[in-house]
Design a protein around this motif. Structure first.
Motif, short mmCIF file in Angstrom:
data_model
loop_
_atom_site.label_atom_id
_atom_site.label_comp_id
_atom_site.label_asym_id
_atom_site.label_seq_id
_atom_site.Cartn_x
_atom_site.Cartn_y
_atom_site.Cartn_z
N ALA A 286 0.81 -1.21 0.00
CA ALA A 286 0.00 0.00 0.00
C ALA A 286 0.85 1.27 0.00
O ALA A 286 0.39 2.33 -0.45
N SER A 287 2.09 1.19 0.48
CA SER A 287 2.97 2.36 0.48
C SER A 287 3.37 2.77 -0.94
O SER A 287 3.81 3.90 -1.17
N GLY A 288 3.25 1.84 -1.88
CA GLY A 288 3.66 2.12 -3.26
C GLY A 288 5.15 2.17 -3.46
O GLY A 288 5.63 2.69 -4.47
N THR A 289 5.92 1.62 -2.52
CA THR A 289 7.38 1.60 -2.63
C THR A 289 7.91 0.22 -2.26
O THR A 289 7.29 -0.54 -1.51
N ALA A 290 9.09 -0.08 -2.77
CA ALA A 290 9.79 -1.31 -2.43
C ALA A 290 11.27 -1.08 -2.69
O ALA A 290 11.66 -0.14 -3.39
N THR A 291 12.12 -1.94 -2.13
CA THR A 291 13.55 -1.77 -2.30
C THR A 291 14.28 -3.09 -2.19
O THR A 291 13.83 -4.02 -1.51
N VAL A 292 15.42 -3.17 -2.88
CA VAL A 292 16.39 -4.24 -2.68
C VAL A 292 17.67 -3.55 -2.22
O VAL A 292 18.11 -2.58 -2.85
N THR A 293 18.26 -4.02 -1.14
CA THR A 293 19.44 -3.37 -0.59
C THR A 293 20.58 -4.34 -0.41
O THR A 293 20.39 -5.50 -0.05
N GLY A 294 21.78 -3.85 -0.64
CA GLY A 294 22.98 -4.54 -0.19
C GLY A 294 23.27 -4.15 1.24
O GLY A 294 22.60 -3.32 1.84
N ARG A 295 24.30 -4.75 1.80
CA ARG A 295 24.64 -4.43 3.19
C ARG A 295 25.25 -3.04 3.27
O ARG A 295 25.82 -2.51 2.31
N LEU A 296 25.14 -2.43 4.45
CA LEU A 296 25.82 -1.18 4.75
C LEU A 296 27.28 -1.47 5.06
O LEU A 296 27.60 -2.40 5.80
N VAL A 297 28.18 -0.67 4.50
CA VAL A 297 29.61 -0.81 4.72
C VAL A 297 30.15 0.52 5.21
O VAL A 297 29.96 1.55 4.56
N ALA A 298 30.81 0.52 6.36
CA ALA A 298 31.38 1.75 6.90
C ALA A 298 32.58 2.19 6.08
O ALA A 298 33.42 1.36 5.67
N VAL A 299 32.69 3.50 5.83
CA VAL A 299 33.83 4.06 5.11
C VAL A 299 34.34 5.28 5.86
O VAL A 299 33.62 5.88 6.66
N GLU A 300 35.58 5.65 5.57
CA GLU A 300 36.25 6.75 6.26
C GLU A 300 36.47 7.93 5.31
O GLU A 300 36.72 7.74 4.12
N PRO A 301 36.43 9.17 5.83
CA PRO A 301 36.84 10.31 5.00
C PRO A 301 38.24 10.08 4.42
O PRO A 301 39.14 9.58 5.10
N GLY A 302 38.39 10.42 3.15
CA GLY A 302 39.66 10.22 2.46
C GLY A 302 39.74 8.94 1.67
O GLY A 302 40.60 8.82 0.79
N GLU A 303 38.88 7.97 1.96
CA GLU A 303 38.88 6.74 1.16
C GLU A 303 38.17 6.98 -0.17
O GLU A 303 37.28 7.83 -0.28
N SER A 304 38.57 6.21 -1.18
CA SER A 304 37.95 6.31 -2.50
C SER A 304 36.90 5.22 -2.65
O SER A 304 37.17 4.04 -2.39
N VAL A 305 35.71 5.62 -3.07
CA VAL A 305 34.57 4.71 -3.21
C VAL A 305 34.16 4.64 -4.67
O VAL A 305 34.03 5.67 -5.34
N TYR A 306 33.98 3.42 -5.18
CA TYR A 306 33.52 3.23 -6.55
C TYR A 306 32.07 2.76 -6.56
O TYR A 306 31.60 2.09 -5.63
N THR A 307 31.36 3.11 -7.60
CA THR A 307 30.01 2.62 -7.88
C THR A 307 29.99 2.13 -9.32
O THR A 307 30.48 2.84 -10.21
N THR A 308 29.47 0.93 -9.57
CA THR A 308 29.34 0.44 -10.94
C THR A 308 27.96 -0.16 -11.17
O THR A 308 27.34 -0.71 -10.25
N PHE A 309 27.51 -0.04 -12.43
CA PHE A 309 26.27 -0.65 -12.89
C PHE A 309 26.58 -1.34 -14.22
O PHE A 309 27.16 -0.73 -15.13
N HIS A 310 26.15 -2.61 -14.35
CA HIS A 310 26.47 -3.37 -15.55
C HIS A 310 25.38 -4.40 -15.80
O HIS A 310 24.93 -5.08 -14.87
N ILE A 311 24.92 -4.51 -17.05
CA ILE A 311 23.91 -5.51 -17.39
C ILE A 311 24.58 -6.72 -18.00
O ILE A 311 25.62 -6.61 -18.68
N SER A 312 24.02 -7.90 -17.75
CA SER A 312 24.59 -9.14 -18.24
C SER A 312 24.52 -9.23 -19.77
O SER A 312 23.77 -8.50 -20.42
N ALA A 313 25.30 -10.15 -20.32
CA ALA A 313 25.39 -10.28 -21.78
C ALA A 313 24.04 -10.60 -22.40
O ALA A 313 23.76 -10.19 -23.54
N ASP A 314 23.18 -11.33 -21.69
CA ASP A 314 21.86 -11.67 -22.23
C ASP A 314 20.79 -10.65 -21.86
O ASP A 314 19.60 -10.87 -22.11
#
Length: 328
Positions: free
Chosen positions: A172-200
């Protein structure tokens, strides 16, 4: 291990060795005091950006292309950021919710009347979190929370008309989500994000992690169907091949800001859209909305690496830098 931005972009999808564990990083963060790296059980005032209007103390800083981008198995959408310093003000004066992200969203399947938002919203987050975790199938409902140190998380956000879903009452809220785990990071660290679709073209993989580390400091989800099948009613069998373009953007999404000391002083995004086929790319540009502090400035630049030109105006890779800074 990939040790630099150049190494990272030249080896996508990333393959990195293991080093420090998430538990060790969280323990280090907790040494700064009980106020840091604390997950709070009661629901916070977090509001997902797609649900909340911009009111006083809320703003967006955005860098995005002016038109949709292609979906193809040879393409990897990626971004690298350096985790900024924590806001300079007292913790109790920090903005309520701070989403600092590079994300993708899909809006080109208008045949699905119930669909509203279909967004890969992996994030660097501080403050209230709309989905600290997800409840998983069959309803994929969020569990909200709060962090008082930086964390990263892979996330898929869905918004829809519940009357057009499989479970109108439970959704009824009209929302849903899939989440990965939370990972703690520190100021100064480099964080990457990637998105990729499979060959099929059947499954998207969403990754966000710490550059130079391994899977224990990475949040990953796989998305095998649009809306996780929640809108597959009346014979509909929605697949990712039904979406042939995607929108992209870097975004600071802030709620409850209380002046310059309540938000970070700046951050730079290095975005790369890399493939094996030459393409014409749409330039990215800045935009903003809401109560943006006057101290914050932003600029965007587009780069096409030397030696990659084929036909005039076509390139294998587009790189974009989005820089947010504090005015002198």
């Amino acid at each position: 291990r990939a040790k630099s931005l150049q190494d990272f972009h030249s080896s996508l999808p990333p393959t990195m060795g293991c080093a420090q564990s998430t538990a060790a990083v969280e323990a280090k963060a907790s040494d700064r005091g009980a106020e840091l790296a604390t997950l709070i059980a009661e629901p916070p005032p977090a509001r997902h950006p797609k649900l909340a209007a911009l009111v006083d103390g809320a703003f967006r800083l955005i860098c995005s292309p002016s038109s949709p981008l292609p979906v193809a198995a040879d393409l990897v959408y990626s971004s690298v950021v350096t985790v900024p310093a924590l806001p300079a003000g007292p913790v109790e004066q920090w903005a309520d919710t701070q989403y600092l992200w590079f994300n993708l969203w899909f809006d080109n399947n208008t045949s699905v009347a119930a669909a509203i938002n279909n967004q890969f919203s992996s994030q660097l987050v501080l403050g209230g979190i709309w989905a600290q975790a997800g409840q998983g199938p069959p309803f994929y409902q969020p569990v909200s929370g709060k962090v008082t140190s930086y964390h990263i998380q892979a996330q898929y956000f869905m918004k829809f008309d519940p009357s057009g879903s499989k479970y109108p009452s439970e959704l009824a809220s009209g929302t849903a989500t899939v989440t990965g785990r939370l990972v703690a990071v520190e100021p100064g660290e480099s964080v990457y994000t990637t998105f990729h679709i499979s060959a099929d073209h059947s499954t998207w993989t969403l990754r966000v992690g710490v550059l130079g580390y391994g899977p224990e400091r990475e949040s990953v989800i796989e998305v095998p169907k649009p809306f996780m099948g929640l809108l597959d009613v009346d014979g509909l069998d929605l697949q990712w091949r039904d979406y042939d373009t995607v929108l992209a953007g870097c975004n600071w999404e802030i709620y409850g800001a209380k002046g310059p000391g309540s938000v970070p002083t700046g951050m730079s995004y290095d975005v790369a859209i890399a493939g094996t086929k030459p393409r014409r790319w749409t330039p990215w540009a800045n935009s903003k909305a809401g109560s943006v502090p006057s101290t914050l400035a932003m600029e965007c630049s587009n780069v096409y690496p030397d030696g990659q030109g084929t036909a005039a105006g076509e390139y294998l890779t587009q790189q974009t830098r989005f820089n947010i800074s504090t005015r002198p």
